[in-house]
Design a protein around this motif. Structure first.
Motif, mmCIF file in Angstrom:
data_model
loop_
_atom_site.group_PDB
_atom_site.id
_atom_site.type_symbol
_atom_site.label_atom_id
_atom_site.label_comp_id
_atom_site.label_asym_id
_atom_site.label_seq_id
_atom_site.Cartn_x
_atom_site.Cartn_y
_atom_site.Cartn_z
ATOM 1 N N LEU A 1 -19.901 30.446 49.522
ATOM 2 C CA LEU A 1 -20.910 30.965 48.710
ATOM 3 C C LEU A 1 -21.647 30.073 47.610
ATOM 4 C CD1 LEU A 1 -19.760 34.716 48.202
ATOM 5 C CD2 LEU A 1 -21.293 33.871 49.761
ATOM 6 N N LEU A 2 -20.544 29.259 46.830
ATOM 7 C CA LEU A 2 -20.847 28.445 45.773
ATOM 8 C C LEU A 2 -21.602 27.275 46.317
ATOM 9 C CD1 LEU A 2 -17.897 28.215 43.592
ATOM 10 C CD2 LEU A 2 -19.939 29.328 43.048
ATOM 11 N N ILE A 3 -21.248 26.779 47.477
ATOM 12 C CA ILE A 3 -21.637 25.407 48.254
ATOM 13 C C ILE A 3 -23.225 25.790 48.970
ATOM 14 C CG2 ILE A 3 -21.348 23.626 49.813
ATOM 15 C CD1 ILE A 3 -18.573 23.668 49.184
ATOM 16 N N ASP B 1 -18.724 20.829 40.013
ATOM 17 C CA ASP B 1 -17.861 19.624 39.944
ATOM 18 C C ASP B 1 -16.514 19.843 39.011
ATOM 19 O OD1 ASP B 1 -18.771 20.131 37.341
ATOM 20 O OD2 ASP B 1 -19.795 18.052 37.138
ATOM 21 N N LEU B 2 -16.406 20.838 38.338
ATOM 22 C CA LEU B 2 -15.217 21.448 37.626
ATOM 23 C C LEU B 2 -14.934 20.213 36.423
ATOM 24 C CD1 LEU B 2 -13.011 22.690 40.382
ATOM 25 C CD2 LEU B 2 -14.159 24.222 38.468
ATOM 26 N N LEU C 1 -14.309 22.498 46.933
ATOM 27 C CA LEU C 1 -15.372 22.162 46.137
ATOM 28 C C LEU C 1 -15.299 20.326 45.923
ATOM 29 C CD1 LEU C 1 -15.568 24.795 43.268
ATOM 30 C CD2 LEU C 1 -17.168 24.439 45.236
ATOM 31 N N LEU C 2 -14.065 19.997 45.619
ATOM 32 C CA LEU C 2 -13.913 18.488 45.646
ATOM 33 C C LEU C 2 -14.061 17.761 46.923
ATOM 34 C CD1 LEU C 2 -10.645 18.394 43.418
ATOM 35 C CD2 LEU C 2 -12.744 17.529 42.838
ATOM 36 N N LEU C 3 -13.835 18.408 48.109
ATOM 37 C CA LEU C 3 -14.090 17.606 49.218
ATOM 38 C C LEU C 3 -15.624 17.656 49.527
ATOM 39 C CD1 LEU C 3 -11.329 19.106 51.546
ATOM 40 C CD2 LEU C 3 -11.439 16.994 50.942
ATOM 41 N N HIS C 4 -16.179 18.720 49.155
ATOM 42 C CA HIS C 4 -17.553 18.707 49.258
ATOM 43 C C HIS C 4 -18.489 17.781 48.405
ATOM 44 C CE1 HIS C 4 -21.703 20.135 49.673
ATOM 45 N NE2 HIS C 4 -21.801 20.544 48.355
ATOM 46 N N ALA D 1 0.156 14.136 37.949
ATOM 47 C CA ALA D 1 -0.909 14.069 39.027
ATOM 48 C C ALA D 1 -2.158 14.360 38.029
ATOM 49 C CB ALA D 1 -0.671 15.314 40.169
ATOM 50 N N ALA D 2 -2.460 15.425 37.249
ATOM 51 C CA ALA D 2 -3.346 15.988 36.681
ATOM 52 C C ALA D 2 -3.779 14.878 35.450
ATOM 53 C CB ALA D 2 -3.217 17.047 35.585
ATOM 54 N N VAL D 3 -2.869 13.998 34.860
ATOM 55 C CA VAL D 3 -3.133 12.846 33.753
ATOM 56 C C VAL D 3 -3.836 11.601 34.605
ATOM 57 C CG1 VAL D 3 -2.216 11.370 32.414
ATOM 58 C CG2 VAL D 3 -1.830 13.458 32.159
ATOM 59 N N ARG D 4 -3.443 11.438 35.594
ATOM 60 C CA ARG D 4 -3.735 10.064 36.510
ATOM 61 C C ARG D 4 -4.715 10.220 37.379
ATOM 62 N NH1 ARG D 4 -3.451 5.835 33.969
ATOM 63 N NH2 ARG D 4 -3.238 4.726 35.937
ATOM 64 N N PHE D 5 -4.910 11.408 38.181
ATOM 65 C CA PHE D 5 -5.823 11.675 39.279
ATOM 66 C C PHE D 5 -6.461 12.887 38.952
ATOM 67 C CE2 PHE D 5 -2.078 9.346 40.913
ATOM 68 C CZ PHE D 5 -2.800 8.200 41.493
ATOM 69 N N GLN D 6 -6.550 13.548 38.151
ATOM 70 C CA GLN D 6 -7.302 14.599 37.356
ATOM 71 C C GLN D 6 -7.122 15.603 38.578
ATOM 72 O OE1 GLN D 6 -9.073 11.274 36.946
ATOM 73 N NE2 GLN D 6 -7.648 11.945 35.159
ATOM 74 N N LEU D 7 -8.179 16.415 38.840
ATOM 75 C CA LEU D 7 -8.354 17.631 39.738
ATOM 76 C C LEU D 7 -7.674 17.327 41.047
ATOM 77 C CD1 LEU D 7 -8.881 20.634 39.432
ATOM 78 C CD2 LEU D 7 -11.132 20.041 40.291
ATOM 79 N N VAL D 8 -8.289 16.468 41.721
ATOM 80 C CA VAL D 8 -7.876 16.114 43.114
ATOM 81 C C VAL D 8 -6.208 15.958 43.207
ATOM 82 C CG1 VAL D 8 -8.061 13.583 42.876
ATOM 83 C CG2 VAL D 8 -8.156 14.656 45.198
#
Length: 343
Positions: A60-62, A115-116, A179-182, A228-235
């Motif tokens: 729905l968001l995309i 894009d969060l 959302l990230l994959l999109h 993972a969050a600090v170095r690669f953020q959301l993904v």
């Protein structure tokens, strides 16, 4: 932008039907994956993670709200694969469709961006998209079971809580990933592939140890999640959280490792508390780090432009066009004249 793209696609001949069927197929596939692991709570069978809710909200968001019939169709086929069509099933379909639709409406009211990249986007997805909107599906579904005498009234709250948390976990774990994959650029950047490989190896070794150990070692996953969050953020954080949640759900449904020797209620409570805390940490921490990085880049860019302006003013030259526009905007913002060069 996502909603505009969805509207443009709907205007194409046959585009709407293709979108609806694609959403229905993705919803049904996610439902089959979710049904692979089930837990029995007070005689009712629930899933600790219900991925279709995340798929529905992301679609729905995309694609826009116009693709909502695909959610209903996918939910219908998912229900028919495990039971027959009854009145309470029709009500469940309505709840499963209304929950993600209401989530999108709430997120739009909050100014949500797909894009969060801001902390407020992560907070909105957690508290509006997951925790608030998913109350609809759980309340409608469990309420109909009670009205149809398929569930005792005194068992309402345990089953309702398990249903609600399962739907919310689907949003927290699946929607950010889709959302990230999109929005992802392909091929992905391999600038830090060595560190990404190291993170993957450590996760594949540490997470099973924490989940399947007879000693309660679930807390060991949090340093990995922070890395993972600090170095690669959301993904990075979302992928780690998804791996941890899946392995924890498998261990919980088999009643082994950290979930051995517990009752069904205790297993569900421990699993959902772990998954919820981990998903919240991953989403909010990565959103906060991403927002701080964007702010730092903006400050660095502004400082660089200011240095260029000062260099030109010192040399007795007019500032470059972009810097001059920035100076004029600054004048209008504070009502005071900015620095100017000699006539």
């Amino acid at each position: 932008m996502a909603a505009v793209v969805g509207i443009d696609d709907l205007r194409r001949p046959g585009g709407y039907a293709v979108q609806v069927l694609a959403v229905a197929a993705c919803y049904y596939g996610a439902a089959r994956l979710g049904l692979l692991r089930e837990l029995s709570v007070e005689g009712a069978v629930v899933t600790p993670i219900w991925p279709p809710t995340g798929v529905a909200l992301a679609a729905l968001l995309i694609l826009g709200l116009g693709c909502w019939p695909g959610i209903t169709i996918g939910a219908l086929f998912a229900v028919l694969s495990v039971t027959s069509l009854r009145f309470d099933v029709l009500g469940t379909l309505a709840g499963q469709t209304a929950a993600p639709v209401c989530a999108v409406l709430l997120l739009r009211r909050a100014g949500f961006r797909t894009d969060l990249g801001r902390l407020r986007d992560g907070v909105a997805l957690v508290f509006l998209g997951a925790l608030t909107a998913m109350l609809i599906s759980s309340t409608v579904g469990i309420g109909l079971l009670v009205l149809m005498d398929k569930l005792d009234l005194h068992n309402f709250w345990p089953v309702w809580l398990a249903w609600w948390v399962g739907d919310a976990m689907g949003v927290l774990l699946v929607t950010p990933l889709l959302l990230l994959l999109h929005r992802a650029r392909w091929p992905p950047s391999l600038a830090r592939w060595k560190e990404a490989t190291a993170l993957t190896v450590v996760a594949c070794c540490l997470v099973p140890l924490a989940v399947y150990s007879s000693i309660s070692l679930l807390f060991l996953v949090y340093p990995l999640l922070i890395w993972a969050a600090v170095r690669f953020q959301l993904v990075g954080s979302v992928l780690c959280a998804l791996l941890m949640s899946v392995l924890a759900a498998v261990a919980a449904t088999d009643a082994v490792g950290a979930f051995a020797g517990l009752s069904r209620i205790e297993i569900m409570a421990k699993l959902q508390a772990f998954n919820g805390a981990m998903a919240l940490t991953a989403l909010l921490l990565s959103a906060l780090i991403t927002e701080q990085r964007h702010t730092r880049r903006s400050v660095e860019q502004a400082c660089q432009e200011l240095v260029e302006v000062l260099e030109h003013l010192t040399a007795g030259e007019a500032p470059p066009p972009r810097a001059r526009q920035d100076t004029e905007r600054a004048d209008g913002a504070d009502g005071r004249p900015g620095p100017t060069g000699p006539p």
